[in-house]
Design a protein around this motif. Sequence first.
Motif, mmCIF file in Angstrom:
data_model
loop_
_atom_site.group_PDB
_atom_site.id
_atom_site.type_symbol
_atom_site.label_atom_id
_atom_site.label_comp_id
_atom_site.label_asym_id
_atom_site.label_seq_id
_atom_site.Cartn_x
_atom_site.Cartn_y
_atom_site.Cartn_z
ATOM 1 N N LEU A 100 5.505 8.090 -15.573
ATOM 2 C CA LEU A 100 6.106 8.545 -14.301
ATOM 3 C C LEU A 100 7.402 7.472 -14.338
ATOM 4 C CD1 LEU A 100 3.237 8.468 -12.053
ATOM 5 C CD2 LEU A 100 4.508 10.102 -12.463
ATOM 6 N N VAL A 101 8.668 8.097 -14.279
ATOM 7 C CA VAL A 101 10.042 7.507 -14.280
ATOM 8 C C VAL A 101 10.881 7.875 -13.265
ATOM 9 C CG1 VAL A 101 11.967 6.792 -15.693
ATOM 10 C CG2 VAL A 101 9.558 7.132 -16.843
ATOM 11 N N ASP A 102 11.157 7.135 -12.327
ATOM 12 C CA ASP A 102 12.017 7.535 -10.989
ATOM 13 C C ASP A 102 11.586 8.843 -10.583
ATOM 14 O OD1 ASP A 102 13.298 4.974 -11.130
ATOM 15 O OD2 ASP A 102 14.687 5.624 -12.428
ATOM 16 N N HIS A 103 10.274 9.184 -10.243
ATOM 17 C CA HIS A 103 9.934 10.691 -9.766
ATOM 18 C C HIS A 103 9.860 11.603 -10.502
ATOM 19 C CE1 HIS A 103 9.639 8.495 -5.932
ATOM 20 N NE2 HIS A 103 10.852 7.826 -5.929
ATOM 21 N N PRO B 85 -0.092 5.662 -6.052
ATOM 22 C CA PRO B 85 0.534 4.301 -5.652
ATOM 23 C C PRO B 85 2.212 4.230 -6.378
ATOM 24 C CG PRO B 85 -1.753 3.837 -6.497
ATOM 25 C CD PRO B 85 -1.339 5.490 -6.843
ATOM 26 N N SER B 86 2.813 3.291 -5.649
ATOM 27 C CA SER B 86 4.178 3.191 -6.105
ATOM 28 C C SER B 86 4.154 2.261 -7.211
ATOM 29 C CB SER B 86 5.155 2.445 -5.012
ATOM 30 O OG SER B 86 4.398 1.177 -4.629
ATOM 31 N N SER B 87 2.986 1.566 -7.667
ATOM 32 C CA SER B 87 3.287 0.687 -8.822
ATOM 33 C C SER B 87 2.446 1.631 -10.183
ATOM 34 C CB SER B 87 2.091 -0.396 -8.723
ATOM 35 O OG SER B 87 0.891 0.270 -8.271
ATOM 36 N N ALA B 88 2.183 2.868 -9.924
ATOM 37 C CA ALA B 88 1.589 3.654 -10.967
ATOM 38 C C ALA B 88 2.705 4.058 -11.913
ATOM 39 C CB ALA B 88 1.161 5.105 -10.344
ATOM 40 N N LYS B 89 2.339 3.888 -13.367
ATOM 41 C CA LYS B 89 3.150 4.073 -14.482
ATOM 42 C C LYS B 89 2.837 5.341 -15.145
ATOM 43 C CE LYS B 89 5.223 -0.111 -14.190
ATOM 44 N NZ LYS B 89 5.776 -0.270 -12.913
ATOM 45 N N THR B 90 1.589 5.976 -15.300
ATOM 46 C CA THR B 90 1.286 6.972 -16.009
ATOM 47 C C THR B 90 0.209 7.819 -15.195
ATOM 48 O OG1 THR B 90 1.456 5.538 -17.946
ATOM 49 C CG2 THR B 90 0.284 7.410 -18.394
ATOM 50 N N LEU B 91 0.408 9.173 -15.649
ATOM 51 C CA LEU B 91 -0.544 10.360 -15.231
ATOM 52 C C LEU B 91 -1.231 10.617 -16.417
ATOM 53 C CD1 LEU B 91 1.166 12.554 -12.667
ATOM 54 C CD2 LEU B 91 -0.624 10.819 -12.218
ATOM 55 N N VAL B 92 -2.511 10.986 -16.359
ATOM 56 C CA VAL B 92 -3.293 11.533 -17.426
ATOM 57 C C VAL B 92 -3.715 12.967 -17.161
ATOM 58 C CG1 VAL B 92 -5.343 11.282 -18.842
ATOM 59 C CG2 VAL B 92 -4.288 9.153 -18.102
ATOM 60 N N ALA C 227 0.873 -1.311 0.012
ATOM 61 C CA ALA C 227 0.116 -0.086 -0.060
ATOM 62 C C ALA C 227 0.897 1.117 -0.192
ATOM 63 C CB ALA C 227 -0.917 0.102 1.149
ATOM 64 N N GLN C 228 2.122 1.203 -0.498
ATOM 65 C CA GLN C 228 3.028 2.344 -0.243
ATOM 66 C C GLN C 228 2.700 3.213 -1.316
ATOM 67 O OE1 GLN C 228 7.049 1.020 -0.379
ATOM 68 N NE2 GLN C 228 7.026 0.247 1.525
ATOM 69 N N THR C 229 2.810 4.605 -1.237
ATOM 70 C CA THR C 229 2.480 5.712 -2.151
ATOM 71 C C THR C 229 3.519 6.540 -2.213
ATOM 72 O OG1 THR C 229 1.340 7.133 -0.772
ATOM 73 C CG2 THR C 229 -0.157 5.477 -1.797
ATOM 74 N N ARG C 230 3.788 7.389 -3.180
ATOM 75 C CA ARG C 230 4.627 8.326 -3.300
ATOM 76 C C ARG C 230 3.880 9.596 -3.649
ATOM 77 N NH1 ARG C 230 7.890 6.923 -8.902
ATOM 78 N NH2 ARG C 230 6.002 6.123 -10.011
ATOM 79 N N GLU C 231 4.341 11.053 -3.453
ATOM 80 C CA GLU C 231 3.694 11.983 -3.779
ATOM 81 C C GLU C 231 4.490 12.871 -5.355
ATOM 82 O OE1 GLU C 231 2.875 16.471 -1.843
ATOM 83 O OE2 GLU C 231 4.600 15.651 -1.249
ATOM 84 N N VAL C 232 3.418 13.116 -5.978
ATOM 85 C CA VAL C 232 3.914 13.516 -7.302
ATOM 86 C C VAL C 232 3.348 14.933 -7.309
ATOM 87 C CG1 VAL C 232 3.793 13.343 -9.705
ATOM 88 C CG2 VAL C 232 3.934 11.199 -8.422
ATOM 89 N N THR C 233 4.239 15.807 -7.743
ATOM 90 C CA THR C 233 3.933 17.342 -7.859
ATOM 91 C C THR C 233 4.292 17.752 -9.188
ATOM 92 O OG1 THR C 233 6.002 18.245 -6.897
ATOM 93 C CG2 THR C 233 4.057 17.957 -5.208
#
Length: 93
Positions: free
Chosen positions: A85-88, A65-72, A20-26
């Motif tokens: 999304l590639v390495d933050h 989610p840490s498994s996320a690959k793409t933002l739309v 359930a790990q997430t990361r913040e994307v800004t």
Amino acid sequence: MKKLTYLLLCLVLGIGLATAQTREVTGTVISAESSEPIIGASVIVKSTITGTVTDFDGAFSLDVPSSAKTLVSLNVGYRQVCTPLVDHFLFYK
């Protein structure tokens, strides 16, 4: 028996926390034509219902989610843009 039950409980909780790990994307959504920020654009994690809306400066912050690959990102009057999304870092094509 109590030790076995406690061990299994810790194992299940540990697996749940690991998945359930997430990361913040800004970031900021801007127009390619005018380089102006796009106010009220939707930014969504592809294939999920997780998303947010950009503010007055076109900025957004989103826990993905840490498994996320793409933002739309999408907004009325603009074409939909999918951003990997590639390495933050976000790479726009």
